[in-house]
Enzyme design. Structure first.
Site, PDB file in Angstrom:
ATOM      1  N   SER A 193       0.923  -1.217   0.057  1.00  0.00           N
ATOM      2  CA  SER A 193      -0.016   0.018  -0.085  1.00  0.00           C
ATOM      3  C   SER A 193       0.921   1.015  -0.259  1.00  0.00           C
ATOM      4  CB  SER A 193      -0.892   0.060   1.241  1.00  0.00           C
ATOM      5  OG  SER A 193      -1.642   1.290   1.421  1.00  0.00           O
TER       6      SER A 193
ATOM      7  N   TYR B 282      -1.505  -0.796  10.733  1.00  0.00           N
ATOM      8  CA  TYR B 282      -1.740  -1.323   9.195  1.00  0.00           C
ATOM      9  C   TYR B 282      -0.618  -0.777   8.485  1.00  0.00           C
ATOM     10  CZ  TYR B 282      -3.791  -1.285   4.431  1.00  0.00           C
ATOM     11  OH  TYR B 282      -3.947  -1.340   3.279  1.00  0.00           O
TER      12      TYR B 282
HETATM   13  N1  LIG Z   1      -8.685  -0.529  -1.404  1.00  0.00           N
HETATM   14  C1  LIG Z   1      -7.616   0.241  -1.327  1.00  0.00           C
HETATM   15  O1  LIG Z   1      -8.090   1.980  -1.159  1.00  0.00           O
HETATM   16  C2  LIG Z   1      -6.485  -0.104  -0.938  1.00  0.00           C
HETATM   17  C3  LIG Z   1      -5.527   0.610  -1.137  1.00  0.00           C
HETATM   18  C4  LIG Z   1      -4.085   0.220  -0.775  1.00  0.00           C
HETATM   19  C5  LIG Z   1      -3.951  -1.163  -0.569  1.00  0.00           C
HETATM   20  N2  LIG Z   1      -4.972  -2.075  -0.234  1.00  0.00           N
HETATM   21  C6  LIG Z   1      -4.689  -3.346  -0.388  1.00  0.00           C
HETATM   22  O2  LIG Z   1      -5.241  -4.185  -1.355  1.00  0.00           O
HETATM   23  C7  LIG Z   1      -5.470  -5.485  -0.820  1.00  0.00           C
HETATM   24  C8  LIG Z   1      -7.044  -5.879  -1.251  1.00  0.00           C
HETATM   25  O3  LIG Z   1      -7.965  -4.972  -0.741  1.00  0.00           O
HETATM   26  P1  LIG Z   1      -9.060  -4.742  -1.270  1.00  0.00           P
HETATM   27  O4  LIG Z   1      -9.564  -3.248  -0.983  1.00  0.00           O
HETATM   28  O5  LIG Z   1      -9.555  -5.205  -2.576  1.00  0.00           O
HETATM   29  O6  LIG Z   1     -10.033  -5.257  -0.024  1.00  0.00           O
HETATM   30  P2  LIG Z   1     -11.703  -6.022  -0.067  1.00  0.00           P
HETATM   31  O7  LIG Z   1     -12.255  -5.458  -1.271  1.00  0.00           O
HETATM   32  O8  LIG Z   1     -12.118  -5.841   1.274  1.00  0.00           O
HETATM   33  O9  LIG Z   1     -11.176  -7.265  -0.120  1.00  0.00           O
HETATM   34  C9  LIG Z   1     -10.371  -8.039   0.660  1.00  0.00           C
HETATM   35  C10 LIG Z   1     -10.360  -9.634   0.363  1.00  0.00           C
HETATM   36  O10 LIG Z   1      -9.600 -10.385   1.220  1.00  0.00           O
HETATM   37  C11 LIG Z   1     -10.097 -11.567   1.785  1.00  0.00           C
HETATM   38  N3  LIG Z   1      -9.789 -11.516   3.085  1.00  0.00           N
HETATM   39  C12 LIG Z   1      -9.674 -10.749   4.294  1.00  0.00           C
HETATM   40  N4  LIG Z   1      -9.171 -11.130   5.079  1.00  0.00           N
HETATM   41  C13 LIG Z   1      -8.780 -12.440   4.927  1.00  0.00           C
HETATM   42  C14 LIG Z   1      -7.690 -13.560   5.575  1.00  0.00           C
HETATM   43  N5  LIG Z   1      -7.377 -13.187   6.837  1.00  0.00           N
HETATM   44  N6  LIG Z   1      -7.331 -14.453   4.816  1.00  0.00           N
HETATM   45  C15 LIG Z   1      -7.625 -14.587   3.760  1.00  0.00           C
HETATM   46  N7  LIG Z   1      -8.462 -13.784   2.896  1.00  0.00           N
HETATM   47  C16 LIG Z   1      -9.019 -12.539   3.657  1.00  0.00           C
HETATM   48  C17 LIG Z   1     -11.819 -10.977   1.749  1.00  0.00           C
HETATM   49  O11 LIG Z   1     -12.649 -12.258   1.577  1.00  0.00           O
HETATM   50  P3  LIG Z   1     -13.200 -13.248   2.988  1.00  0.00           P
HETATM   51  O12 LIG Z   1     -13.828 -12.279   3.674  1.00  0.00           O
HETATM   52  O13 LIG Z   1     -13.872 -14.260   2.377  1.00  0.00           O
HETATM   53  O14 LIG Z   1     -11.896 -13.655   3.624  1.00  0.00           O
HETATM   54  C18 LIG Z   1     -11.810 -10.495   0.274  1.00  0.00           C
HETATM   55  O15 LIG Z   1     -11.678 -11.294  -0.550  1.00  0.00           O
HETATM   56  C19 LIG Z   1      -5.150  -5.294   0.515  1.00  0.00           C
HETATM   57  O16 LIG Z   1      -3.697  -5.908   0.707  1.00  0.00           O
HETATM   58  C20 LIG Z   1      -5.176  -3.931   1.074  1.00  0.00           C
HETATM   59  O17 LIG Z   1      -4.223  -3.514   2.112  1.00  0.00           O
HETATM   60  C21 LIG Z   1      -6.309  -1.562  -0.553  1.00  0.00           C
END
Ligand SMILES: NC(=O)c1ccc[n+]([C@@H]2O[C@H](COP(=O)([O-])OP(=O)(O)OC[C@H]3O[C@@H](n4cnc5c(N)ncnc54)[C@H](OP(=O)(O)O)[C@@H]3O)[C@@H](O)[C@H]2O)c1
Length: 255
Positions: free
Chosen positions: A148, A161
């Site tokens: 991130s 985080y």
């Molecule tokens: N969105 C942003 O603005 C942003 C910015 C910077 C970085 N990121 C990074 O991008 C990545 C994805 O984020 P996202 O925004 O796409 O999130 P999201 O839409 O909330 O999706 C999270 C995914 O991770 C799974 N998950 C959560 N906890 C887990 C665990 N302990 N073990 C296995 N699976 C797990 C969830 O499914 P289940 O509930 O079925 O487990 C879901 O498939 C993360 O690493 C986040 O830190 C996001």
């Protein structure tokens, strides 16, 4: 003149954690579109199966497997399954992460701290170890860690985080250096603010969103699909000489 084959993933086996929605789903869909057999994973199998079914309906190859990356025994067991079912792994995308507490750093709760470390650091680390061992057996592969922008510039009220995301950038360099001899590359993707459930606390609050957009030169939030192209680059032959890199895909935020 023929089109480039640099981004083809035909015959490759790819594992994407957190692929039931958001950025992980977009990555899984694009890797499958490029020919990879994608293992769609998250904690809850139903969401993974739905994404795998959509990929299959589009003519792609996909398998759903549940794995909570904060639980060591689930990591061991999912890799035993991958070994048994496929005998190899070419691409590992560590994407699933957690951010259970938004608060001033002085109010950090020990349980939230531990959960964040267990999933975001220990989870990524041991997924990479298990994935790396499988890749080594077959002469190499590509590990992509979704970190991130917070790993470089900590987000407000996102203390532990942000610390774990800095650790992900560091571990990316560790694996890049120590696993290059096995033909394994390891790179990090640093997404900026992306429209997913994870970021909804920021994107669905008008005041917070307005403030955030002022710091993003492109003046908008990313779509999950805008993260996937960079992962495809890092997963494919197009990036064959790239390892240990942290690639910002952030609308210019870190500039
Ligand atoms: N969105 C942003 O603005 C942003 C910015 C910077 C970085 N990121 C990074 O991008 C990545 C994805 O984020 P996202 O925004 O796409 O999130 P999201 O839409 O909330 O999706 C999270 C995914 O991770 C799974 N998950 C959560 N906890 C887990 C665990 N302990 N073990 C296995 N699976 C797990 C969830 O499914 P289940 O509930 O079925 O487990 C879901 O498939 C993360 O690493 C986040 O830190 C996001």
């Amino acid at each position: 003149m023929s089109k480039t084959q640099l981004f083809d993933l035909d015959g490759k086996i790819a594992f994407v954690s957190g692929a039931s929605r958001g950025i992980g789903e977009a990555i899984a869909r694009l890797l499958a579109q490029q020919g990879a057999h994608v293992i769609v994973s998250s904690r809850k199998i139903d969401g993974c199966q739905a994404v795998a079914d959509a990929i299959l309906a589009d003519g792609g190859k996909a398998t759903a497997m549940a794995c909570h990356i904060g639980e060591m025994e689930q990591i061991t067991s999912v890799f035993a399954q991958i070994h048994e079912q496929f005998g190899r792994l070419d691409i590992l995308v560590n994407n699933a992460a957690t951010n259970p507490q938004f608060c001033n750093v002085l109010d950090t709760d020990l349980g939230a701290f531990q959960k964040t470390v267990d999933v975001n650091i220990r989870g990524y680390y041991f997924m990479s170890i298990e994935g790396g061992k499988l890749m080594k057996e077959n002469g190499g592969g590509s590990i992509i860690n979704v970190a991130s922008i917070n790993g470089v510039s900590p987000g407000e009220f996102q203390g532990i985080y942000s610390v774990t995301k800095a650790a992900v950038i560091s571990m990316t360099k560790v694996f890049a250096k120590e696993c290059a001899q096995f033909g394994i590359r390891c790179n990090a993707l640093l997404p900026g603010l992306t429209d997913t459930k994870f970021a909804s606390a920021l994107t669905k609050n008008d005041a917070i969103l307005k403030h955030a957009l002022q710091r993003i030169p492109l003046r908008r939030v990313a779509e999950p699909s805008e993260m996937a192209g960079a992962v495809l680059y890092l997963a494919s032959e197009a990036s064959s000489y790239t390892t240990g890199v942290a690639l910002n895909v952030d609308g210019g935020f870190l500039a």
